[in-house]
Design an enzyme around this catalytic site. Structure first.
Site, PDB file in Angstrom:
ATOM      1  N   ARG A 164       0.834  -1.217   0.000  1.00  0.00           N
ATOM      2  CA  ARG A 164       0.000   0.000   0.000  1.00  0.00           C
ATOM      3  C   ARG A 164       0.871   1.270   0.000  1.00  0.00           C
ATOM      4  O   ARG A 164       0.592   2.244   0.697  1.00  0.00           O
ATOM      5  CB  ARG A 164      -0.934   0.040   1.217  1.00  0.00           C
ATOM      6  CG  ARG A 164      -1.953  -1.063   1.267  1.00  0.00           C
ATOM      7  CD  ARG A 164      -2.965  -0.963   0.142  1.00  0.00           C
ATOM      8  NE  ARG A 164      -4.062  -1.905   0.315  1.00  0.00           N
ATOM      9  CZ  ARG A 164      -4.041  -3.187  -0.082  1.00  0.00           C
ATOM     10  NH1 ARG A 164      -2.961  -3.672  -0.690  1.00  0.00           N
ATOM     11  NH2 ARG A 164      -5.084  -3.957   0.086  1.00  0.00           N
ATOM     12  N   SER A 238     -10.649  -0.774   3.354  1.00  0.00           N
ATOM     13  CA  SER A 238      -9.901  -0.889   4.616  1.00  0.00           C
ATOM     14  C   SER A 238      -9.489   0.502   5.076  1.00  0.00           C
ATOM     15  O   SER A 238      -8.848   1.241   4.319  1.00  0.00           O
ATOM     16  CB  SER A 238      -8.632  -1.713   4.425  1.00  0.00           C
ATOM     17  OG  SER A 238      -8.938  -2.994   3.957  1.00  0.00           O
ATOM     18  N   GLU A 340      -4.868   3.766   6.221  1.00  0.00           N
ATOM     19  CA  GLU A 340      -4.591   3.546   4.804  1.00  0.00           C
ATOM     20  C   GLU A 340      -5.245   4.638   3.961  1.00  0.00           C
ATOM     21  O   GLU A 340      -4.733   5.070   2.943  1.00  0.00           O
ATOM     22  CB  GLU A 340      -5.134   2.167   4.393  1.00  0.00           C
ATOM     23  CG  GLU A 340      -4.698   1.735   3.011  1.00  0.00           C
ATOM     24  CD  GLU A 340      -5.776   0.996   2.253  1.00  0.00           C
ATOM     25  OE1 GLU A 340      -6.652   1.647   1.652  1.00  0.00           O
ATOM     26  OE2 GLU A 340      -5.727  -0.243   2.259  1.00  0.00           O
TER      27      GLU A 340
HETATM   28  P1  FAD Z   1      -8.974   8.691  -4.991  1.00  0.00           P
HETATM   29  O1  FAD Z   1      -9.633   8.327  -3.719  1.00  0.00           O
HETATM   30  O2  FAD Z   1      -9.670   9.663  -5.875  1.00  0.00           O
HETATM   31  O3  FAD Z   1      -7.514   9.235  -4.670  1.00  0.00           O
HETATM   32  C1  FAD Z   1      -6.656   8.548  -3.794  1.00  0.00           C
HETATM   33  C2  FAD Z   1      -5.341   9.336  -3.679  1.00  0.00           C
HETATM   34  O4  FAD Z   1      -4.663   9.340  -4.929  1.00  0.00           O
HETATM   35  C3  FAD Z   1      -5.544  10.818  -3.334  1.00  0.00           C
HETATM   36  O5  FAD Z   1      -4.447  11.241  -2.591  1.00  0.00           O
HETATM   37  C4  FAD Z   1      -5.551  11.499  -4.714  1.00  0.00           C
HETATM   38  O6  FAD Z   1      -5.148  12.853  -4.639  1.00  0.00           O
HETATM   39  C5  FAD Z   1      -4.543  10.671  -5.458  1.00  0.00           C
HETATM   40  N1  FAD Z   1      -4.813  10.543  -6.899  1.00  0.00           N
HETATM   41  C6  FAD Z   1      -5.912   9.988  -7.471  1.00  0.00           C
HETATM   42  N2  FAD Z   1      -5.767   9.966  -8.805  1.00  0.00           N
HETATM   43  C7  FAD Z   1      -4.561  10.517  -9.075  1.00  0.00           C
HETATM   44  C8  FAD Z   1      -3.843  10.785 -10.288  1.00  0.00           C
HETATM   45  N3  FAD Z   1      -4.325  10.480 -11.486  1.00  0.00           N
HETATM   46  N4  FAD Z   1      -2.620  11.363 -10.184  1.00  0.00           N
HETATM   47  C9  FAD Z   1      -2.099  11.703  -8.970  1.00  0.00           C
HETATM   48  N5  FAD Z   1      -2.738  11.474  -7.806  1.00  0.00           N
HETATM   49  C10 FAD Z   1      -3.950  10.888  -7.859  1.00  0.00           C
HETATM   50  N6  FAD Z   1      -7.750  -0.730  -2.226  1.00  0.00           N
HETATM   51  C11 FAD Z   1      -6.909  -1.783  -2.372  1.00  0.00           C
HETATM   52  O7  FAD Z   1      -5.705  -1.613  -2.542  1.00  0.00           O
HETATM   53  N7  FAD Z   1      -7.390  -3.056  -2.321  1.00  0.00           N
HETATM   54  C12 FAD Z   1      -8.687  -3.337  -2.140  1.00  0.00           C
HETATM   55  O8  FAD Z   1      -9.070  -4.498  -2.106  1.00  0.00           O
HETATM   56  C13 FAD Z   1      -9.592  -2.252  -1.980  1.00  0.00           C
HETATM   57  N8  FAD Z   1     -10.905  -2.468  -1.760  1.00  0.00           N
HETATM   58  C14 FAD Z   1     -11.749  -1.419  -1.589  1.00  0.00           C
HETATM   59  C15 FAD Z   1     -13.112  -1.683  -1.371  1.00  0.00           C
HETATM   60  C16 FAD Z   1     -14.012  -0.655  -1.220  1.00  0.00           C
HETATM   61  C17 FAD Z   1     -15.470  -0.965  -0.988  1.00  0.00           C
HETATM   62  C18 FAD Z   1     -13.563   0.688  -1.297  1.00  0.00           C
HETATM   63  C19 FAD Z   1     -14.537   1.817  -1.180  1.00  0.00           C
HETATM   64  C20 FAD Z   1     -12.213   0.969  -1.500  1.00  0.00           C
HETATM   65  C21 FAD Z   1     -11.291  -0.086  -1.645  1.00  0.00           C
HETATM   66  N9  FAD Z   1      -9.920   0.137  -1.846  1.00  0.00           N
HETATM   67  C22 FAD Z   1      -9.071  -0.932  -2.030  1.00  0.00           C
HETATM   68  C23 FAD Z   1      -9.381   1.510  -1.857  1.00  0.00           C
HETATM   69  C24 FAD Z   1      -9.504   2.230  -3.219  1.00  0.00           C
HETATM   70  O9  FAD Z   1     -10.452   1.597  -4.037  1.00  0.00           O
HETATM   71  C25 FAD Z   1      -8.171   2.284  -3.956  1.00  0.00           C
HETATM   72  O10 FAD Z   1      -7.193   2.913  -3.173  1.00  0.00           O
HETATM   73  C26 FAD Z   1      -8.289   3.017  -5.303  1.00  0.00           C
HETATM   74  O11 FAD Z   1      -7.118   2.851  -6.054  1.00  0.00           O
HETATM   75  C27 FAD Z   1      -8.555   4.513  -5.145  1.00  0.00           C
HETATM   76  O12 FAD Z   1      -8.830   5.028  -6.420  1.00  0.00           O
HETATM   77  P2  FAD Z   1      -9.558   6.419  -6.620  1.00  0.00           P
HETATM   78  O13 FAD Z   1      -9.502   6.737  -8.076  1.00  0.00           O
HETATM   79  O14 FAD Z   1     -10.901   6.381  -6.024  1.00  0.00           O
HETATM   80  O15 FAD Z   1      -8.592   7.375  -5.802  1.00  0.00           O
HETATM   81  N1  EPU Z   2     -10.493 -10.707  10.250  1.00  0.00           N
HETATM   82  C1  EPU Z   2     -11.147 -10.769  11.468  1.00  0.00           C
HETATM   83  N2  EPU Z   2     -12.197  -9.922  11.670  1.00  0.00           N
HETATM   84  C2  EPU Z   2     -12.613  -9.033  10.739  1.00  0.00           C
HETATM   85  C3  EPU Z   2     -11.932  -8.960   9.502  1.00  0.00           C
HETATM   86  C4  EPU Z   2     -10.866  -9.812   9.286  1.00  0.00           C
HETATM   87  O1  EPU Z   2     -10.803 -11.562  12.336  1.00  0.00           O
HETATM   88  O2  EPU Z   2     -13.575  -8.316  11.005  1.00  0.00           O
HETATM   89  C5  EPU Z   2      -9.360 -11.623  10.030  1.00  0.00           C
HETATM   90  C6  EPU Z   2      -9.826 -12.997   9.541  1.00  0.00           C
HETATM   91  O3  EPU Z   2      -9.008 -13.958  10.156  1.00  0.00           O
HETATM   92  C7  EPU Z   2      -9.517 -12.971   8.064  1.00  0.00           C
HETATM   93  C8  EPU Z   2      -8.287 -12.066   8.010  1.00  0.00           C
HETATM   94  O4  EPU Z   2      -8.501 -11.111   9.040  1.00  0.00           O
HETATM   95  O5  EPU Z   2      -9.249 -14.247   7.557  1.00  0.00           O
HETATM   96  C9  EPU Z   2      -8.097 -11.373   6.670  1.00  0.00           C
HETATM   97  O6  EPU Z   2      -9.319 -10.719   6.318  1.00  0.00           O
HETATM   98  P1  EPU Z   2      -9.661 -10.369   4.785  1.00  0.00           P
HETATM   99  O7  EPU Z   2      -9.363 -11.537   3.907  1.00  0.00           O
HETATM  100  O8  EPU Z   2     -11.029  -9.795   4.739  1.00  0.00           O
HETATM  101  O9  EPU Z   2      -8.596  -9.312   4.395  1.00  0.00           O
HETATM  102  P2  EPU Z   2      -8.003  -8.036   5.163  1.00  0.00           P
HETATM  103  O10 EPU Z   2      -6.614  -8.372   5.584  1.00  0.00           O
HETATM  104  O11 EPU Z   2      -8.936  -7.565   6.195  1.00  0.00           O
HETATM  105  C10 EPU Z   2      -6.891  -7.087   3.012  1.00  0.00           C
HETATM  106  C11 EPU Z   2      -6.824  -5.786   2.302  1.00  0.00           C
HETATM  107  C12 EPU Z   2      -8.057  -5.583   1.466  1.00  0.00           C
HETATM  108  C13 EPU Z   2      -8.136  -6.709   0.439  1.00  0.00           C
HETATM  109  C14 EPU Z   2      -8.210  -8.035   1.180  1.00  0.00           C
HETATM  110  C15 EPU Z   2      -8.173  -9.225   0.250  1.00  0.00           C
HETATM  111  C16 EPU Z   2      -5.437  -4.298   3.606  1.00  0.00           C
HETATM  112  C17 EPU Z   2      -5.397  -3.134   4.504  1.00  0.00           C
HETATM  113  N3  EPU Z   2      -6.648  -4.704   3.237  1.00  0.00           N
HETATM  114  O12 EPU Z   2      -7.959  -7.002   3.960  1.00  0.00           O
HETATM  115  O13 EPU Z   2      -7.932  -4.354   0.775  1.00  0.00           O
HETATM  116  O14 EPU Z   2      -9.263  -6.580  -0.395  1.00  0.00           O
HETATM  117  O15 EPU Z   2      -7.066  -8.147   2.071  1.00  0.00           O
HETATM  118  O16 EPU Z   2      -6.894  -9.353  -0.296  1.00  0.00           O
HETATM  119  O17 EPU Z   2      -4.394  -4.823   3.227  1.00  0.00           O
HETATM  120  C18 EPU Z   2      -8.367  -2.014   0.922  1.00  0.00           C
HETATM  121  O18 EPU Z   2      -7.149  -1.832   0.823  1.00  0.00           O
HETATM  122  O19 EPU Z   2      -9.177  -1.072   0.990  1.00  0.00           O
HETATM  123  C19 EPU Z   2      -8.890  -3.395   0.935  1.00  0.00           C
HETATM  124  C20 EPU Z   2     -10.193  -3.661   1.064  1.00  0.00           C
END
Ligand code: FAD
Ligand code: EPU
Length: 344
Positions: A164, A238, A340
């Site tokens: 990240r 997250s 994050e």
């Molecule tokens: P924004 O929120 O618009 O911007 C994020 C940051 O990047 C800000 O600082 C912004 O200024 C900057 N920025 C955006 N675009 C540009 C650009 N073109 N040039 C320079 N700077 C820029 N993230 C994960 O890694 N893994 C996941 O599994 C994951 N799951 C998610 C699930 C949900 C339900 C939600 C709501 C979010 C999740 N995220 C996850 C976080 C998010 O989706 C990612 O970080 C995504 O890449 C953000 O994209 P955005 O375009 O919305 O960025």
């Molecule tokens: N867990 C709990 N309680 C909870 C949630 C999770 O005990 O409420 C424990 C469970 O043991 C579970 C483990 O945590 O097995 C891992 O949970 P999960 O697979 O849901 O993944 P995470 O570690 O919570 C990360 C990323 C997610 C990504 C998933 C799948 C980060 C900060 N988050 O979550 O990314 O989608 O793995 O790869 O690394 C994001 O960055 O926004 C995001 C959603």
């Protein structure tokens, strides 16, 4: 290009927080971006580049010039024996781009299905899920330096990707606008099904012939079952990173809390599941944060790592809850959670 004054950013952030910004404009290409940067509208607070707004928490009205990146286009640049090189505009929706590549049979991004946001932000925090990170598919990107207004190319090495993390969150923070990203995708897939419940879900789906489409579908099913849809409940995924701790601390915690969840990292550290840590803490001895709600702010009942806005929560309310969570986890486990989400 229209410059709007004093508009609400509620439709532009997935937390659904209602703050205003002084000036707002969207750009569809580099020339428009440069025109906006030269328009004399940038005040002391500078600019905020906006993608899909899915990784930010807005805590106040913004004095900055908010510039929404709407650069579109997907282009197959070239191919060699094993790979196809595909460039996408920063304003392309991430999931639509992943689905497009999957439908073309270009492999690699399928595990990253259904992540909200746009292509341009994907390298910012090296998005990752289900055993794959953007850095695994990344070839290069073009970005415009905000002050010099020159385009620079960044290769994999230049981006200093980490968990990240990237150079754009550190040394080059707020200095570049990412314009497009090129990915190197495989013609013959390498399947990543070891992480979490992927295999289980594929079995449930009765998949006998493994394919990138089947993996994408499995990931979509898993994600939909535990993460809130921002269209229905405000959130930014997250809220915290999973903390990396020394193995010695992990062993010590494991003795005290046998249920603690940790995964070995190649560098010898252990990545703790922050969701588990948060679930074990709460506002009082016998109450868990998981499922906790006060007013319109809460901790999602199915995933403790996700903070939510049930309607009209303010960014400050969400931030305050996150501070309480950090404090309680530190007190109980001596581990400090790092946010994050970009707090603005
Ligand atoms: P924004 O929120 O618009 O911007 C994020 C940051 O990047 C800000 O600082 C912004 O200024 C900057 N920025 C955006 N675009 C540009 C650009 N073109 N040039 C320079 N700077 C820029 N993230 C994960 O890694 N893994 C996941 O599994 C994951 N799951 C998610 C699930 C949900 C339900 C939600 C709501 C979010 C999740 N995220 C996850 C976080 C998010 O989706 C990612 O970080 C995504 O890449 C953000 O994209 P955005 O375009 O919305 O960025
Ligand atoms: N867990 C709990 N309680 C909870 C949630 C999770 O005990 O409420 C424990 C469970 O043991 C579970 C483990 O945590 O097995 C891992 O949970 P999960 O697979 O849901 O993944 P995470 O570690 O919570 C990360 C990323 C997610 C990504 C998933 C799948 C980060 C900060 N988050 O979550 O990314 O989608 O793995 O790869 O690394 C994001 O960055 O926004 C995001 C959603």
């Amino acid at each position: 290009m229209q410059i709007q004054q004093n508009i609400s950013l509620r439709p532009y952030n997935t937390f659904g927080v209602n703050v205003a910004c002084r000036q707002f404009a969207a750009f569809q290409n580099t020339d428009e971006l440069i025109e906006l940067l030269n328009s004399g509208n940038i005040g002391k607070s500078g600019v905020l580049i906006l993608g899909g707004g899915s990784n930010m928490l807005l805590t106040k009205n913004l004095d900055s010039f908010v510039l929404k990146n709407d650069i579109k286009g997907i282009e197959e640049l070239h191919e060699d024996k094993d790979f196809v090189y595909v460039r996408a505009g920063a304003g392309e929706n991430w999931h639509e781009f992943v689905s497009y590549c999957t439908s073309k049979g270009w492999a690699g991004l399928e595990n990253l299905s259904l992540i909200p946001g746009n292509v341009g932000a994907s390298p910012m925090q090296n998005i990752g899920a289900y055993g794959v990170e953007v850095k695994d598919l990344f070839w290069d990107l073009e970005a415009l330096h905000l002050k010099e207004k020159k385009i620079q190319t960044f290769t994999l090495m230049d981006c200093a990707f980490g968990y990240r993390d990237s150079i754009f969150k550190n040394k080059y923070k707020d200095q570049f606008v990412i314009l497009n990203v090129t990915f190197r995708l495989r013609k013959r897939p390498i399947f990543h099904t070891n992480y979490g419940a992927i295999t289980q879900e594929l079995e449930r789906m009765r998949v006998t012939d493994l394919s990138i489409k089947a993996i994408a579908e499995a990931i979509i099913n898993i994600r939909s079952s535990k993460l809130p849809d921002p269209k229905l409940i405000g959130n930014a995924g997250s809220f915290f990173k999973n903390p990396l701790v020394k193995r010695t601390l992990f062993e010590k915690l494991k003795k005290q809390y046998p249920g603690i969840v940790g995964f070995d990292n190649p560098d010898g550290t252990v990545k703790l599941a922050a969701g588990w840590l948060i679930e074990q803490c709460g506002p009082a001895e016998d109450i868990s944060w998981k499922g906790y709600r006060v007013g319109d702010v809460g901790c999602y009942p199915k995933q403790a790592l996700v903070l939510v806005n049930y309607g009209n929560a303010t960014g400050t309310e969400v931030f305050d809850l996150s501070t309480q969570i950090v404090q309680s986890v530190r007190t109980k486990f001596n581990v400090t959670l790092e946010r994050e989400v970009n707090v603005i």
